[in-house]
Every structure is written in C-alpha cells, then in structure tokens.
Enzyme design. Structure first.
Site, PDB file in Angstrom:
ATOM      1  N   VAL A   1       0.857  -1.179   0.000  1.00  0.00           N
ATOM      2  CA  VAL A   1       0.000   0.000   0.000  1.00  0.00           C
ATOM      3  C   VAL A   1       0.894   1.230   0.000  1.00  0.00           C
ATOM      4  O   VAL A   1       1.596   1.505   0.979  1.00  0.00           O
ATOM      5  CB  VAL A   1      -0.933   0.036   1.230  1.00  0.00           C
ATOM      6  CG1 VAL A   1      -1.830   1.272   1.167  1.00  0.00           C
ATOM      7  CG2 VAL A   1      -1.771  -1.236   1.312  1.00  0.00           C
TER       8      VAL A   1
ATOM      9  N   ASP B   1       9.345   7.330  -2.276  1.00  0.00           N
ATOM     10  CA  ASP B   1       8.958   8.548  -2.980  1.00  0.00           C
ATOM     11  C   ASP B   1       8.560   8.127  -4.380  1.00  0.00           C
ATOM     12  O   ASP B   1       9.415   7.728  -5.178  1.00  0.00           O
ATOM     13  CB  ASP B   1      10.129   9.537  -3.014  1.00  0.00           C
ATOM     14  CG  ASP B   1       9.792  10.831  -3.740  1.00  0.00           C
ATOM     15  OD1 ASP B   1       8.708  10.909  -4.362  1.00  0.00           O
ATOM     16  OD2 ASP B   1      10.621  11.757  -3.709  1.00  0.00           O
TER      17      ASP B   1
ATOM     18  N   LYS C   1      -6.259  13.230 -12.063  1.00  0.00           N
ATOM     19  CA  LYS C   1      -7.056  12.031 -11.810  1.00  0.00           C
ATOM     20  C   LYS C   1      -7.724  11.521 -13.093  1.00  0.00           C
ATOM     21  O   LYS C   1      -7.927  10.315 -13.264  1.00  0.00           O
ATOM     22  CB  LYS C   1      -8.097  12.306 -10.724  1.00  0.00           C
ATOM     23  CG  LYS C   1      -7.489  12.460  -9.336  1.00  0.00           C
ATOM     24  CD  LYS C   1      -6.774  11.172  -8.898  1.00  0.00           C
ATOM     25  CE  LYS C   1      -6.279  11.246  -7.474  1.00  0.00           C
ATOM     26  NZ  LYS C   1      -5.661   9.984  -7.019  1.00  0.00           N
TER      27      LYS C   1
ATOM     28  N   ASN D   1      -2.051   4.110  -3.880  1.00  0.00           N
ATOM     29  CA  ASN D   1      -2.870   5.019  -3.091  1.00  0.00           C
ATOM     30  C   ASN D   1      -2.225   6.383  -2.875  1.00  0.00           C
ATOM     31  O   ASN D   1      -2.927   7.374  -2.677  1.00  0.00           O
ATOM     32  CB  ASN D   1      -3.159   4.369  -1.729  1.00  0.00           C
ATOM     33  CG  ASN D   1      -3.804   5.331  -0.755  1.00  0.00           C
ATOM     34  OD1 ASN D   1      -4.973   5.684  -0.881  1.00  0.00           O
ATOM     35  ND2 ASN D   1      -3.022   5.771   0.231  1.00  0.00           N
TER      36      ASN D   1
ATOM     37  N   THR E   1     -10.405  12.367   5.449  1.00  0.00           N
ATOM     38  CA  THR E   1      -8.955  12.285   5.595  1.00  0.00           C
ATOM     39  C   THR E   1      -8.374  13.684   5.720  1.00  0.00           C
ATOM     40  O   THR E   1      -9.043  14.683   5.457  1.00  0.00           O
ATOM     41  CB  THR E   1      -8.309  11.594   4.376  1.00  0.00           C
ATOM     42  OG1 THR E   1      -8.481  12.425   3.215  1.00  0.00           O
ATOM     43  CG2 THR E   1      -8.939  10.234   4.111  1.00  0.00           C
TER      44      THR E   1
ATOM     45  N   TYR F   1      -5.681  19.082 -10.032  1.00  0.00           N
ATOM     46  CA  TYR F   1      -5.904  17.793  -9.377  1.00  0.00           C
ATOM     47  C   TYR F   1      -6.863  16.930 -10.189  1.00  0.00           C
ATOM     48  O   TYR F   1      -6.604  15.755 -10.451  1.00  0.00           O
ATOM     49  CB  TYR F   1      -6.460  18.011  -7.970  1.00  0.00           C
ATOM     50  CG  TYR F   1      -6.766  16.725  -7.237  1.00  0.00           C
ATOM     51  CD1 TYR F   1      -5.759  15.982  -6.643  1.00  0.00           C
ATOM     52  CD2 TYR F   1      -8.077  16.251  -7.134  1.00  0.00           C
ATOM     53  CE1 TYR F   1      -6.035  14.801  -5.976  1.00  0.00           C
ATOM     54  CE2 TYR F   1      -8.363  15.071  -6.471  1.00  0.00           C
ATOM     55  CZ  TYR F   1      -7.338  14.353  -5.893  1.00  0.00           C
ATOM     56  OH  TYR F   1      -7.619  13.176  -5.240  1.00  0.00           O
TER      57      TYR F   1
END
Length: 233
Positions: free
Chosen positions: A11, A55, A145, A78, A176, A141
């Site tokens: 992950v 990284d 995506k 993720n 989050t 952003y």
C-alpha cells in the site's frame, strides 16, 4: 474472485488516511503481510506490517522498493497529493507536481511491480481515482485524476495477458487530512477500504464507492455542463 486471505500486499501512502485504512482492512481479512510506504515512514506495532520509505516521484526509490518487496501479489496505488490549483492562475510547478505524483507515480509502481505480480501468479493492481476523473472543477488535481483513469484502463489491457486484475476506484469526499478543510459530508476511510476490498474480492474492474460518484458517472452520457462539481477524492 480474488482472495485477500494469505496475500502479500503493498500500500503506497499506507500510514495515513485511506492508505492506513487499507492496511488495517487487509490485515482484518487475513493478509499474511503488508508493506506500508511513506515518504517519511514511522514505526508499526504489528509484526505483519513492514514499513518502508518510498517517494513515488523518484525512479530509484521505486526500483529499490520493487527489489525489496518481491513477494507482493496485491498492489494499492494510493499515494497522492492535492493542491488547490486552478489551471489558469496556478504556479505550473504545482500542477506538474500533482501529475508527477498522481499519474507518473502510479505508472512507475505499475512498471516496477508488473514483473513481480507476474512471477507471483498475476495478482491485483488497484489505482485510486476520484469522481474528478469525470467531473469538471478540480483544476490540476482533477486533470491528474482524469489522466490516471485513462492510464488504468490501458494498463488493464496490457496486464491482462499476465492475469493481473486491475481495479480502478472512484470516490468523492473521504474523511482524511487531504480534504479536512472542505466542509461537506464525507465517507469514512474505513468504509472506503471495506467497499474497495469487497470489490477486489469479487473480481471487479471498477469500484464506485459512494452515491455522488455513481451520480457523476451516470451523467457522462449527458451534456458536459452537467459534470461540474467541486474538489473531491
């Protein structure tokens, strides 16, 4: 059908937010081992979790991870970053940074771990998209995506020959740190992890986590003016 029990998972961004929830849900479903990465990793108190530095924007860092984690059969792409970056007025370095992390980062991981997954029977690759893969209003952003969604769909074709299940995940606002300042109703990270892993175990190619995401996808066949929404992940 894909079994989580007995699996070895990776992950990225696995020590906070949705990544941390993935680690916990994987262990709850019987994963044998989970590699959890972070740029600045902290310790884990579970012996089944191995925390490693990563990284995703650095080729050498990704290569070192793939060499270390050669037993992985399930990969969760993720790790990501979000800046409020309107396309016309933002410093272009912010947009480039989001693309390097959110698009080229997952591609680096996919390239490095495709041979690992093949050697371990095919396995699973999970990419974390957003409802902004389809909707407008997310600036740099959202554009990153959208690019990741396209990348995932092509990877699904390229990885089919080695029997790798490729899962694209879309969601809106999760509770989050990334979107903590946005005052909207949010789904819990634990619920996201549960819903995504349900989809993985079913053998799904795509997981739509929440109602707002399903609504946006259903609008894709309509006018583009119907695809406007604020930032989410």
């Amino acid at each position: 059908m894909t079994a989580i029990e007995g699996s070895v998972a990776l992950v990225t961004g696995g020590q906070r937010g949705i990544g941390k929830a993935f680690v916990e849900e994987l262990l709850a479903r019987g994963a044998k081992k989970v590699y959890a990465t972070a740029r600045k990793p902290g310790p884990s108190h579970d012996e089944r979790v191995e925390v490693l530095a990563l990284d995703v924007t650095d080729d050498a860092s990704v290569a070192a991870l793939a060499e270390r984690a050669r037993d992985v059969d399930t990969v969760f792409n993720n790790a990501g970053v979000l800046y409020r970056a309107p396309l016309l007025t933002s410093d272009l370095t912010q947009v480039k940074d989001m693309f390097d992390t959110n698009v080229f980062g997952p591609l680096r991981i996919a390239q490095a771990f495709a041979p690992v997954l093949a050697n371990n029977g095919g396995g699973v690759l999970v990419d974390m998209h957003s409802l902004l893969s389809w909707s407008a209003g997310g600036g740099g952003y959202g554009a990153s995506k959208a690019a990741l969604w396209s990348l995932t769909n092509s990877l699904r074709i390229e990885l089919a020959a080695q029997n790798t299940q490729v899962v694209g995940v879309h969601l809106g606002f999760a509770d989050t740190d990334m979107v903590s300042a946005i005052p909207v109703q949010k789904i819990s990270a634990d619920d996201v992890a549960r819903i995504v892993l349900d989809g993985v175990e079913r053998g799904d190619s795509e997981v739509l986590v929440d109602d707002v995401t399903r609504k946006i996808k259903s609008a894709l066949s309509g006018p583009v003016e119907g695809l406007t929404l604020g930032i989410g992940r």
